[in-house]
Enzyme design. Structure first.
Site, PDB file in Angstrom:
ATOM      1  N   ARG A  36       7.364 -39.166  -4.245  1.00 19.25           N
ATOM      2  CA  ARG A  36       6.471 -38.181  -3.639  1.00 19.25           C
ATOM      3  C   ARG A  36       5.209 -37.906  -4.449  1.00 19.25           C
ATOM      4  O   ARG A  36       4.109 -37.964  -3.911  1.00 19.25           O
ATOM      5  CB  ARG A  36       7.224 -36.862  -3.431  1.00 19.25           C
ATOM      6  CG  ARG A  36       6.438 -35.850  -2.621  1.00 19.25           C
ATOM      7  CD  ARG A  36       7.258 -34.604  -2.358  1.00 19.25           C
ATOM      8  NE  ARG A  36       8.486 -34.889  -1.625  1.00 19.25           N
ATOM      9  CZ  ARG A  36       9.375 -33.968  -1.269  1.00 19.25           C
ATOM     10  NH1 ARG A  36       9.163 -32.709  -1.600  1.00 19.25           N
ATOM     11  NH2 ARG A  36      10.458 -34.288  -0.610  1.00 19.25           N
ATOM     12  N   HIS A  82       8.192 -42.354   7.302  1.00 18.72           N
ATOM     13  CA  HIS A  82       8.130 -41.201   6.392  1.00 18.72           C
ATOM     14  C   HIS A  82       8.842 -40.004   7.009  1.00 18.72           C
ATOM     15  O   HIS A  82       8.266 -39.278   7.831  1.00 18.72           O
ATOM     16  CB  HIS A  82       6.660 -40.857   6.125  1.00 18.72           C
ATOM     17  CG  HIS A  82       6.436 -40.018   4.903  1.00 18.72           C
ATOM     18  ND1 HIS A  82       6.724 -40.462   3.631  1.00 18.72           N
ATOM     19  CD2 HIS A  82       5.940 -38.759   4.756  1.00 18.72           C
ATOM     20  CE1 HIS A  82       6.413 -39.520   2.757  1.00 18.72           C
ATOM     21  NE2 HIS A  82       5.932 -38.472   3.415  1.00 18.72           N
ATOM     22  N   TYR A 126      -7.107 -33.662  18.242  1.00 21.09           N
ATOM     23  CA  TYR A 126      -8.536 -33.710  18.535  1.00 21.09           C
ATOM     24  C   TYR A 126      -9.279 -34.776  17.722  1.00 21.09           C
ATOM     25  O   TYR A 126     -10.407 -35.118  18.059  1.00 21.09           O
ATOM     26  CB  TYR A 126      -9.195 -32.352  18.243  1.00 21.09           C
ATOM     27  CG  TYR A 126      -8.626 -31.219  19.060  1.00 21.09           C
ATOM     28  CD1 TYR A 126      -8.653 -31.257  20.448  1.00 21.09           C
ATOM     29  CD2 TYR A 126      -8.060 -30.112  18.444  1.00 21.09           C
ATOM     30  CE1 TYR A 126      -8.131 -30.213  21.195  1.00 21.09           C
ATOM     31  CE2 TYR A 126      -7.531 -29.063  19.181  1.00 21.09           C
ATOM     32  CZ  TYR A 126      -7.566 -29.122  20.563  1.00 21.09           C
ATOM     33  OH  TYR A 126      -7.048 -28.096  21.297  1.00 21.09           O
TER      34      TYR A 126
END
Length: 744
Positions: A36, A82, A126
């Site tokens: 990570r 993931h 968007y």
């Protein structure tokens, strides 16, 4: 509660809680570190970034294709590779697209991806994205067995363990992350300069770190700015893999009409949020902590443009900026910590040479694997082409066998000594391929592949050739993303580390004349303007004037007490008004039994004679009397029942001292030693009594004392001239009975 059955009892294991917690926490910590937070030294990516780029590649979002919704990409990433939240994945994707966050963006975003003011990106439904050319270079060779693949978390897909990384992404884009017990923070660098260091390291594998740092120079932040560290400091940082870089905003002075000017900040330090920076400056302005500044405006569009208006045209721009650098994030520090996962997946803090070496070794392995992959493909193709050529040489017989034999494949293999692949390829050949022109093309392809095969075999068998090939790849990358391009030009410059400029008090306070008044009871106040020092000042009933001086609000007021201590008070902090002021003890830590004996304005370069009531003293320089704290600065050591009572500014070359016994002694000032601290030497010797007064004067002018009807100056010094520590002679006729040269 039901009792456990025998079957369940057999499954219960006794464990030590501490050991179990330690084991599980260690597993969690390693998962956080490896999977990570820390980047891989080879490709400079964390798992989330690697999976993002791979998913976008699988979606064919190359730079020449159209954009796709970010929601589509995020969905693929969390669905296939993931297993984490969509906000974390989208956040990582947004950062890779921000040209103010990463030096060489890996994602080409379309839509609102946030800004340097700290505004967040629009929702992923968007915005749209695709890969950049830099990201494509990072993944070049994925389909050519350049790196290992592993199964994804659900075993349904495969993902690369590391990217082939033709570009040195770790240094070019940097990385930041906090793991368990460790963290990483790597600044971005200029690709062209990193390539220069890589080429030098290939030619000189045993070189020191210094020539590498001379080529890399230092970080190159996407937001520009100026690094103000010395080369020695930068070199030491890269040697240790840890250190601090000081970054300042880039500014310039814009001249206006009528002699006015304004300061324009065009670049701010890396990771500084512009809106918070302006808010900080505005708050300081409102709190009147930046008196040199009149206004701040944000005129930024796509580029940063922060306008600073000085108080007036006489304000020094450099002084104003130095004050802002000290008080705001216009100067920031980047704490570098090159903590990365090495090629074995083990976290280490590496120096710059180790980072470059790890990248080159990775490129070396990628080159070998890609060359071997290409060689295997060529061998397969050459095998097929050899079969085609045999077929063309025996075309009529091949046709006959196909038409007449029940098992043409076996017959052809036996008769022409063909392999299974060759025979299968001949049988699958189309009739149109039997043209003579096709035969010529096959021969040409066979010759070309044979030549390429020879080159690949030479490459695989010669390490020197491989390093030449790697150097060639680095040069191509440097040409593509180098300083000649808009993306590759260096943005962060270097400057000499400035000396610690102490912003003078007069620059922060409006200069006005004042009169400072100290009473015998220790009350201090100031009046506006330079009033007559002989004026009848008002005090409390049991109080009277001790000392009054003319000063400016920008001055430093020096107080000398009877314990041999000097105190410093900014004149601007002395209370003003018509009242009695405030006790000086509220401003300095004056001893209970001590009192102020002298008050004066600090003068740079001045020297003073300090003396005790017993006639001991010495010279002290001005740089020794300034106190930095309320506790003051101890300069004169005193014996029991001894007090420091005199502090006279040196205004001549002679000293006149008179004791309570009315004995006057005149001697040269040079006989008094200069000391930083001590009890001093004997100035005048007394059998009984103490020292009464001291005066410093020029020999040609003589000493002056009060006399009935005015003052008198004594220029004939012979009667009292002697040496330090002598007794002296009786004072001249008419000398004041108070044994003081002049009235205070």
């Amino acid at each position: 509660m039901s009792e456990p059955t025998v079957e369940n009892e057999e499954k219960i294991k006794d464990v030590h809680l501490a050991e179990e917690l330690s084991t599980r926490y260690l597993s969690y910590a390693m998962s956080t570190i490896v999977s990570r937070s820390l980047p891989d030294v080879r490709d400079g990516l964390k798992p989330v970034h690697r999976r993002l780029l791979f998913a976008m590649r699988q979606l064919h979002l190359d730079p020449k294709s159209g954009f796709k919704k970010c929601a589509r990409v995020v969905g693929d990433v969390i669905g296939k590779y993931h297993p984490h939240g969509d906000s974390a994945v989208y956040g990582a994707m947004v950062r890779l697209a921000q040209d103010f966050s990463v030096r060489y963006p890996l994602v080409d975003g379309q839509g609102n991806f946030g800004n340097i003011d700290g505004d967040g990106a629009a929702a992923m439904r968007y915005t749209e994205a695709r890969l950049t050319e830099f990201a494509m270079a990072l993944m070049e060779g994925l389909n050519e067995n350049a790196v290992d693949f592993r199964e994804t978390y659900d075993g349904e897909e495969e993902e690369p363990v590391v990217m082939p990384s033709m570009v040195p992404n770790l240094l070019c884009n940097g990385s930041a992350g906090i793991a368990v017990g460790m963290a990483t923070n790597i600044p971005p660098h200029n690709l062209s300069e990193v390539c220069d260091a890589l080429l030098y390291l290939i030619e000189n594998p045993d070189c020191d770190i210094e020539p590498l740092v001379k080529r890399i120079k230092g970080p190159d932040f996407p937001t520009g700015g100026i690094i103000i560290d010395k080369f020695e400091s930068i070199l030491n940082t890269y040697k240790q893999g840890r250190g601090v870089f000081r970054i300042r905003a880039r500014w310039e002075k814009e001249e206006l009409s009528h002699g006015l000017y304004q300061i324009v900040v065009k670049e701010i330090p890396y990771q500084v949020i512009k809106s918070k920076l302006i808010e900080r400056i505005a708050n300081l302005l409102f709190d009147k902590k930046i008196p040199l500044l009149a206004d701040v405006r944000d005129e930024s569009s796509h580029d940063v443009r922060i306008v600073l208006e000085p108080k007036n045209r006489s304000v020094d721009a450099n002084l104003l900026m130095e004050h802002l650098f000290k008080e705001t994030e216009l100067e920031s520090r980047f704490n570098m910590n090159m903590n990365v996962l090495d090629s074995e997946g083990v976290p280490h803090v590496l120096d710059i040479k180790q980072v470059l070496h790890e990248f080159l070794q990775h490129r070396h392995q990628v080159l070998i694997r890609r060359a071997q992959y290409r060689l295997d493909k060529i061998n397969i193709r050459l095998e097929i082409l050899s079969g085609y050529l045999i077929a063309y040489l025996n075309l009529d017989e091949i046709i006959r066998i196909i038409r007449e034999e029940d098992d043409p494949k076996t017959v052809m293999m036996q008769k022409f000594n063909l392999t299974d692949n060759q025979a299968e390829a001949i049988l699958n050949m189309k009739l149109r391929s039997l043209r003579k022109l096709e035969e010529a093309e096959i021969k040409q392809e066979f010759d070309d592949l044979s030549a390429e095969k020879s080159e690949l075999e030479l490459l695989l068998n010669n390490e020197g050739k491989r390093w030449e090939a790697i150097a060639g790849e680095i040069k191509l990358i440097k040409e593509k993303f180098g300083k000649k391009t808009a993306l590759g030009r260096r943005r962060t410059d270097f400057a000499e580390a400035p000396a610690d400029i102490e912003v003078p008090l007069e620059a922060l306070v409006e200069k006005e004349p004042i009169t400072v008044i100290l009473s015998q009871k220790g009350w201090i106040r100031c009046l506006k303007g330079h009033v007559d020092l002989n004026e009848d000042f008002k005090f409390k009933d049991d109080d009277a004037l001790e000392c009054a001086i003319h000063a400016q609000t920008t001055d430093k007021i020096i107080l000398f007490d009877t314990a041999g201590k000097f105190y410093t008070i900014p004149a601007s902090e002395i209370p003003s008004g018509r009242g009695f002021g405030q006790p000086v003890r509220l401003m300095i830590d004056l001893g209970i039994s001590d009192s102020i004996s002298t008050m004066f304005c600090f003068e740079p370069g001045a020297r003073y004679v300090i003396a005790s009531n017993t006639g001991r003293g010495f010279l002290v320089d001005e740089n020794h009397i300034l106190a930095q704290t309320r506790n003051g600065r101890k300069i004169m050591n005193l014996a029991d029942d001894e007090k420091s009572v005199f502090c006279k500014k040196v205004t001549g070359d002679m000293v006149a001292i008179i004791g309570e016994n009315r004995k006057l002694l005149v001697f040269k000032l040079e006989e008094i030693p200069t000391m930083a601290r001590g009890r001093g030497v004997t100035l005048q010797k007394y059998k009984d009594g103490n020292m009464s007064d001291i005066q410093i004067f020029k020999e040609e002018e003589g000493f002056t004392y009060n006399r009935a009807g005015g003052t008198k100056t004594e220029t004939d010094l012979l009667s009292w001239l002697g040496h330090r520590a002598q007794i002296g002679k009786l004072a001249p006729f008419g000398f004041p009975k108070s044994n003081k040269f002049l009235k205070d």
